[in-house]
Design a protein around this motif. Structure first.
Motif, PDB file in Angstrom:
ATOM      1  N   LYS A  27       0.760  -1.168  -0.101  1.00 16.86           N
ATOM      2  CA  LYS A  27       0.101  -0.007   0.047  1.00 16.86           C
ATOM      3  C   LYS A  27       0.839   1.251   0.143  1.00 16.86           C
ATOM      4  O   LYS A  27       0.541   2.099  -0.788  1.00 16.86           O
ATOM      5  CB  LYS A  27      -1.028  -0.029   1.296  1.00 16.86           C
ATOM      6  N   ASP A 107       0.304   5.801   5.889  1.00 18.93           N
ATOM      7  CA  ASP A 107      -0.837   5.852   4.935  1.00 18.93           C
ATOM      8  C   ASP A 107      -1.566   7.215   4.952  1.00 18.93           C
ATOM      9  O   ASP A 107      -2.749   7.411   4.717  1.00 18.93           O
ATOM     10  CB  ASP A 107      -1.569   4.895   4.821  1.00 18.93           C
ATOM     11  N   ILE A 229      -5.189   6.814   3.655  1.00 18.43           N
ATOM     12  CA  ILE A 229      -5.504   5.754   2.409  1.00 18.43           C
ATOM     13  C   ILE A 229      -5.821   4.587   2.796  1.00 18.43           C
ATOM     14  O   ILE A 229      -4.797   4.087   3.151  1.00 18.43           O
ATOM     15  CB  ILE A 229      -4.480   6.055   1.366  1.00 18.43           C
ATOM     16  N   ASN A 230      -6.955   4.119   2.827  1.00 19.88           N
ATOM     17  CA  ASN A 230      -7.239   2.792   2.985  1.00 19.88           C
ATOM     18  C   ASN A 230      -7.653   2.030   1.673  1.00 19.88           C
ATOM     19  O   ASN A 230      -7.680   0.847   1.615  1.00 19.88           O
ATOM     20  CB  ASN A 230      -8.024   2.490   4.297  1.00 19.88           C
TER      21      ASN A 230
HETATM   22 CA    CA Z   1      -5.270   3.586   7.423  1.00 19.59          CA
END
Ligand code: CA
Ligand code: UD1
Length: 465
Positions: A27, A107, A229-230
């Motif tokens: 990610k 993230d 950001i997931n």
């Molecule tokens: Ca997260």
């Protein structure tokens, strides 16, 4: 901040799988705003002036370390991703002594250096500090429950929250300033009693608060900074924000954007004042653009260098090429890596240039391929000219002297040289060097058959009868 003699360190949690991205790529390597997500967080960590910078990696660790290699980063591997609390515990062996630890999420790339300074200042007045934001749509972020005195009471993850807690709009931004070693002692007491079965860093903070350790809440002036950001949806939203920051800076520096919503510009790109960009311009890599340049619709530039007063006409690709001042390129032209176009040259439509140097004032107006060529000053390249640079085995160079006139549809079979001021006749296939000032013509003599059309018509009529 920590009293003199104490250490200031930073830990970035970046080991998570990020399964909701539905991706083979770790990610934190997903590009956002023109760079891997984690690169933005590392910059913020550097700006905080802490040493060491500890980055916890796990999922795709080798790849992350390879792509973001930096001498000032210490990588710490979390073998199994058991949660944010477990991730932070991995840095304990790296930190001797005591001090304050800024904790960032890999993230949450919109984090600003000023926020980290505010966290450090707030932490100095209590046990620790964390950043919170008021969001109209708090989504999957952890909800922050305040104590009566305004400090932290506890954090409830969305997946563990009841309806009452879900309606809280104060969210945990995932940015903290915490004392060590006390935080590591708190982490050892964590249990995986939650919907995700993880060891939550947030639970350690709740436990500290319950025991009277005051954790200050630092409200983010721009709530958007808390955006994590997931999913790809969140990736898109954060990308838009990072891009908007870049565009705003360019506008303040004197660049006109005719429709800011429709341009893409990477963070490293530089543009001189009084340059103007039409919609659908895409600028990436180490592109540098001079003053008073005009980039029309659909200009696509990567690692391109433009002097002042250059015009890039619509739908033109400039990749790894450099263009001198006062040049005009396109529409529908393609300059490929290794191309140097010097001052005042003009490249027109459907012209492709690769690994070639064009001296000042060269004109290649229409439909040509110049590959592995050196073209002298003021030479004119006729429509349909091709440098035949590849013989199926190797590549060869074509040299065209200054002031040469290459007639339309000339095939220049490399290696070959056309001397200064020489001319090639239209339609010629040039396989031998042409001396300076000479005319080279290579085509069969024309034959005119007088009265042919009339005779043909008569013949056809006869056949029909
Ligand atoms: Ca997260
Ligand atoms: C976390 C917070 C949440 C907060 C949100 C902010 C917890 C339990 N929840 O939720 O309150 O609102 O961040 O964005 O902390 N990571 C590891 N190892 C792990 C698990 C995660 O390094 O074992 C890293 C991830 O790579 C990521 C960060 O920690 O960069 C946050 O983890 P994530 O799983 O995304 O937590 P959230 O559910 O977003």
């Amino acid at each position: 901040m920590a009293p003199g003699g104490e250490r200031r360190a930073v830990a970035v949690l970046a080991a998570g799988i990020g399964s909701r991205m539905r991706s083979e790529l770790p990610k934190v390597l997903h590009p956002v705003g023109g760079r891997p997500m984690l690169a933005w967080v590392l910059d913020a960590a550097r700006a905080a002036g802490c040493d060491p910078i500890l980055v916890v990696v796990g999922h795709g660790a080798d790849r992350v370390r390879r792509e973001l290699a930096a001498p000032d980063v210490t990588w710490v591997v979390q073998e199994k991703q058991l949660g944010t609390g477990h991730a932070l515990a991995q840095v304990a062996p790296e930190l001797g002594g005591s001090g304050s630890l800024i904790v960032l999420s890999g993230d949450v790339p919109l984090v600003r250096p000023a926020t980290l300074a505010a966290l450090a200042a707030a932490a100095a007045t209590g046990w620790g500090a964390m950043a919170v934001a008021e969001l109209a749509e708090p989504g999957s972020l952890g909800r922050v429950v305040r104590a009566a005195d305004g400090s932290l009471a506890r954090i409830v993850e969305a997946s563990d929250a009841g309806d009452d807690e879900l309606s809280i709009c104060t969210v945990n931004a995932g940015l903290y300033c915490l004392p060590f070693p006390p935080i590591f002692e708190r982490l050892t007491a964590l249990e995986r009693k939650n919907a995700q079965g993880e060891l939550y860093l947030t639970d350690a903070l709740g436990a500290a608060a319950a025991d009277g350790d005051r954790i200050e809440l630092v409200e983010l002036a721009d709530p958007g900074e808390a955006m994590g950001i997931n999913t790809r949806v969140e990736l898109g939203r954060v990308h838009r924000r990072l891009l908007d920051r870049k565009l705003l800076q360019l506008q303040l520096d004197g660049v006109t954007l005719l429709d800011p919503a429709r341009v893409q510009i990477d963070p490293e790109v530089e543009i001189g004042p009084d340059s103007s960009l039409a919609p659908d311009v895409h600028l990436s890599g180490a592109t540098r653009i001079g003053r008073r340049c005009t980039l029309r619709q659909g200009a696509w530039l990567r690692d391109a260098v433009l002097g002042d007063d250059v015009t890039i006409e619509p739908y033109t690709v400039v990749d790894g090429a450099s263009i001198g001042p006062n040049c005009s390129v396109g529409p529908f032209a393609r300059l490929r890596p290794g191309t140097v176009v010097e001052e005042g040259s003009k490249i027109g439509n459907y012209v492709e240039v690769k690994n070639s140097t064009l001296a000042p004032g060269v004109k290649a107006g229409h439909l040509a391929y110049l590959g592995d060529a050196t073209v002298g000053a003021g030479a004119n390249i006729g429509a349909g000219t091709v440098t035949c640079n590849y013989d199926g085995v190797g590549k060869h160079r074509t040299e065209i002297g200054p002031g040469a006139f290459i007639g339309s549809d000339t095939m220049l079979v490399a290696p070959v040289k056309v001397g200064a001021g020489a001319t090639t006749g239209a339609g010629s296939t040039i396989t031998q060097d042409v001396p300076s000032g000479a005319l080279a013509v290579e085509r069969s003599r024309q034959r005119n058959v007088e009265g042919w059309a009339e005779r043909r018509q008569r013949r056809r009529k006869k056949e029909d009868e």
